[in-house]
Enzyme design. Sequence first.
Site, PDB file in Angstrom:
ATOM      1  N   HIS A   3       0.835  -1.191   0.000  1.00  0.00           N
ATOM      2  CA  HIS A   3       0.000   0.000   0.000  1.00  0.00           C
ATOM      3  C   HIS A   3       0.867   1.238   0.000  1.00  0.00           C
ATOM      4  CE1 HIS A   3       0.824  -0.916   4.241  1.00  0.00           C
ATOM      5  NE2 HIS A   3       0.763   0.390   4.454  1.00  0.00           N
ATOM      6  N   CYS A  13       1.921   3.918  11.586  1.00  0.00           N
ATOM      7  CA  CYS A  13       2.858   3.405  10.575  1.00  0.00           C
ATOM      8  C   CYS A  13       3.127   4.513   9.569  1.00  0.00           C
ATOM      9  CB  CYS A  13       2.309   2.155   9.889  1.00  0.00           C
ATOM     10  SG  CYS A  13       0.851   2.432   8.865  1.00  0.00           S
TER      11      CYS A  13
END
Length: 731
Positions: free
Chosen positions: A65, A231
């Site tokens: 991603h 993240c």
Amino acid sequence: MSEMITADLVDLDLSADSKEAAARALAERMLALGRVTDLDGFLADVAAREAQMPTGLDGGIGIPHCRSEHVTEPTLAFGRSAAGIDFGAADGPADLIFLIAAPAGADDAHLTILSSLARQLMNAEFTDALRSAADAGAAAALIRGEEPDGTGGVPEGIEDSVDSVAVPAAASAGAATGIATGSPDVGPEEGPQNGSEEGPRNGTDDGPRNGPDDGPAERGRPFRVVAVTSCPTGIAHTYMAAESLEKAGREAGVEVVVETQGSAGFTRLDPAVIEAADGVIFAHDVPVRDKDRFAGKPTVDTGVKAAINRPGELIDEVRGKAARGEVTAAGAAGAAGTDGASGTTPVERGGKPGEGYGTKLRVWLMSGVSYMVPFVAAGGLLIALGFAIGGYEINKAPSVMDHFVWSQADSWAALLFQVGGVAFAFLVPVLAGYIAYGMADRPGLVPGFVGGSIALTVNAGFLGGLAAGLISGAVVMAIQRVRVPAALRGIMPVVVIPLISSAVVGFLMFVVIGKPIASAQKAMTDWLSGLSGANAVLLGALLGLMMCFDLGGPVNKVAYAFATAGIAVADPSDSAMKIMAAVMAAGMVPPLAMALATTVRGKLFNAAERENGKAAWVLGASFISEGAIPFAAADPLRVIPSSMVGGALTGALSMAFGATLRAPHGGIFVVPLIGNPLLYLVAIAAGVCVTTALVIVLKGLRKPAPGAVAQGPGGTDPSAPSPEAKQPVAA
């Protein structure tokens, strides 16, 4: 807006044999639907994100991603692989692959839906249903949270999960009012937090409980943990870690409240919830925002994937620390560092559980170096300008406090030189202080700075600063392990720890190790001053190799710190200035070579790399080695060795030509301050040409991947190479 996933974005027979090929196959489906505008640019962003941390998860899941300017709207593509594809998970290949593409300015509602999908992946019923889906339409409907017949219901067995993927847009927008723009506070003060459906997760039904001085058993309630997950992209791992921790907490009978600092919003935990917590878990790969809110609590600090893969162990670890009375002064989140890899500072990554001592030591040392570098740059350039204006006798000028004439150039030169000298005086204390900070957070600053100043006092120099920082951090960490009464916890970080640690470090530096280190420092300086001929050339080659090995990483910084330490004195030796010149010259080679290569043979590079090549001209000329990182991340096996060869040649030639440099930074902009400037530029040009030639030759020899598919509609310009030739190479 289009649905995030449709049947056209599903491949139930994904035949790719690598994670790069899988990402390309799924991205081509996005490209065909107009969701991606530049296939290779998007894949470069995916590869850059993958280089930060593998995206494979236990349970056979891969979630590549990224956020990219080449994405038109939030999109999800799904592939199912019979053979499995290695995404770096500990338990083996992934058979369920989700490619998540978010625009650089994605709206909150869709990012919230993406975060909900990440939570769903922690649900075994959901993943089992995907593995048994009979057709692409059914799989797409399942991911959207609909029944395969389109009725909109959630499949049986999945309705009890924390979040449905099909969160209504209005509700999602209400749950997250901002994306990751760096704002310290986005999102409402009230309403559901972290995207849950069951209401605020800021305490149990009877409201927040104060009085953290008493243990959980004494208060007759479960152990309480607050956690923060984050993240680099803020799309998937952030929310998967939160779901994993909450699930493990329910199984262990522990109350876990999670603050997700992701792209779908950042809503602070209620201060009363933090106050009532018995322990803290930080699961992050970017700095935790407002970290000092959690000071004085038993704390476990780790990476985000640890919370996904072993949440029960983290909960057990924080309970153990609480039982032993270990507390941490969390401190504020670190500022952006210079390591250039994942966007987190060395301080934020220092000393994670499970790392070896060698890795921890490198990270701790890097934290000190990264904070020292700005002092080196400012002080060194000011001193160099002072010499350039006033000549090399300017170091003998009287203090500008006693003599300063506004109309005299020598007075201004003396001012620049003396201000630069003051900045240089901070180098060793800052180095020691932030090494200790990297080890023990804010309580390490005081003994670290004190120890670094003592290192200067006893003439232990750079080596003394390293030792002082490590000793200070170790002493503070030892004190933090001592169990203390709850009443003293509040004053430990600001009174007790600084007092005891400074006394211990001062004794060791003055009485025990200061003098031996000073002797070793003098011996090393004398040896460097005596280098000549072949020995100096070999040293230049070695420093060149180190500067180009990791392009701004730890090895690069070690070479740079070695060079700057030699000139961080009022009257550096000729050998020290030669070393500084060789280091800066070699560090300029990789970005300049990549810029030249994209100009000479643009067809060997994709569109994104060609754009990066334009910026690399300026970065390389300014001595910013990180300008070559995008090229190294996409093709490390060709770019890094080529850069090392060119850097070694430049370093060796610079030493052989006798080029000297007093400034620690500046690139071509400080060439007038360099001894033998013309030969110095020849050394740089030679290294750039060699690296460029090697990169072009190695990329030209690359064979197309067998069986690679042709590019879909909307491909890049005709001058670009084939998709096979531009496929990112795994590191």
